[in-house]
Enzyme design. Structure first.
Site, PDB file in Angstrom:
ATOM      1  NE  ARG A  94       4.015  -0.017   0.400  1.00 49.53           N
ATOM      2  CZ  ARG A  94       3.658  -1.153   0.273  1.00 49.53           C
ATOM      3  NH1 ARG A  94       2.480  -1.016   0.704  1.00 49.53           N
ATOM      4  NH2 ARG A  94       4.191  -2.055  -0.242  1.00 49.53           N
TER       5      ARG A  94
ATOM      6  CD  GLU B 248       3.099  -0.017   7.549  1.00 51.56           C
ATOM      7  OE1 GLU B 248       3.605  -0.902   7.416  1.00 51.56           O
ATOM      8  OE2 GLU B 248       2.183   0.701   6.733  1.00 51.56           O
TER       9      GLU B 248
ATOM     10  CG  HIS C  35       0.628  -2.972   6.017  1.00 53.01           C
ATOM     11  ND1 HIS C  35       1.712  -2.043   5.471  1.00 53.01           N
ATOM     12  CD2 HIS C  35       0.233  -3.308   4.797  1.00 53.01           C
ATOM     13  CE1 HIS C  35       1.825  -1.974   4.235  1.00 53.01           C
ATOM     14  NE2 HIS C  35       0.788  -2.884   3.661  1.00 53.01           N
TER      15      HIS C  35
END
Length: 336
Positions: A246, A275, A293
């Protein structure tokens, strides 16, 4: 058995038939597809549209539709809801403590994500070791090697893994094939059978002695910015950072400063603090390998994840238990 309806929030791409099969054991199937909004979803919850809702499937991308599962949303959901089956290894957008207080059990998708995420972690690590971004950009710009610089071999380097869960262990297994030495830090040391030769060290020792540091832990209030300026200062000069977990685990501004100073030689990142926004300093840096991602983005892994969510959903409806309940709730049970 009382009404046990199931709700799908978002879409299922690879196991649609298996979702329809849930209708054989659920009293009713509801769907709230992508394209809706949080306000609309809250309104439908409050109006009683999802009557008898017992368990729900929360797709990987549904957070952009409903937003976080916080107190506001949990209060709007039917009181009959007892199980949330989340598609994703990370579940920081679900307030687990609030769910637990309401008697709602939550599952995630560990195991199913381990191999694909570890593969991307190794890809990023090798790319960072070879400082591949400079050459990759140069050749596409017709500049051959461009600002070329020698890279490093993984052999005999020490890989430090922060968070030796399933993904961390899969990362360690792959790294050993490249001749790397493995050390790790968890809150607790693993049994020897799960360490597979890896060395357990303190957090501080991990920072001070790792040539490559891979982040493979979950995001929560305690781990947010677990890597920042103070931690970078303790690391070896020229350390390499890899993050497939993360983004907010790292203070991104501090990482940019560490890259500019040379404290961090290169970094491989699949996740970012805000993000899809990426810190401009990372976009400008040639010594960073960036991916959007995609750690679990394979056909096989996405299907395995969907099937695991459905297995949890079916287990909840039939047996009132989850197969892969989140660790926080498992610890809560152990303390009762």
């Amino acid at each position: 058995m009382s009404q046990r309806a199931a709700l799908l929030i978002g879409n299922i791409a690879h196991a649609r038939k298996e979702w329809q099969d849930v209708g054989q054991i659920a009293s009713k199937l509801y769907e709230y597809p992508e394209g809706g909004s949080r306000d609309d979803f809250l309104s439908k919850c409050k109006s009683g549209v999802f009557e008898g809702l017992f368990a729900l499937y929360r797709s990987n991308d549904s957070n952009k539709v409903t937003g976080n599962f916080n107190d506001e949303l949990l209060d709007a959901l039917p009181k009959s809801l007892k199980y949330i089956c989340h598609n994703g290894a990370g579940y920081d957008n679900i307030d687990i403590e609030a769910c637990t207080k309401r008697g709602i059990s939550v599952s995630s998708t560990p195991i199913a994500v381990n191999d694909a995420t570890a593969d991307v972690g190794i890809f990023l690590m090798l790319g960072a070791l070879r400082n591949i971004t400079q050459s990759f950009q140069a050749v596409r710009q017709g500049n051959w090697r461009g600002n070329f610089a020698l890279g490093h071999d993984p052999k005999n380097k020490t890989l430090g893994i922060l968070g030796m869960g399933g993904i961390g262990q899969a990362m360690a297994h792959r790294a050993k094939a490249f001749g790397m030495k493995i050390q790790y830090h968890n809150r607790r040391q693993l049994p020897a059978s799960e360490e597979d030769g890896a060395k357990y060290v303190t957090f501080e020792e991990l920072l001070k002695t790792s040539d490559v540091l891979s982040l493979n832990l979950s995001l929560n209030a305690k781990t947010r910015h677990i890597i920042g300026k103070a931690q970078f200062d303790k690391m070896k000069d020229g350390v390499i950072i890899v993050n497939t977990a993360r983004g907010p685990l790292i203070d991104e501004a501090a990482l940019v400063d560490a890259l500019k100073s040379g404290k961090v030689w290169t970094a491989g990142l699949d996740v970012f603090e805000e993000e899809p926004k990426i810190h401009p300093g990372l976009l400008e840096a040639e010594n960073v390998v960036l991916l959007p991602h995609i750690g679990t983005a394979t056909f096989e892994t996405q299907r395995d994840m969907e099937l695991l969510v459905l297995d949890n959903l079916k287990s909840a409806i039939k047996e009132e238990k989850l197969l892969t309940q989140v660790p926080e709730q498992q610890k809560e049970k152990a303390n009762i």
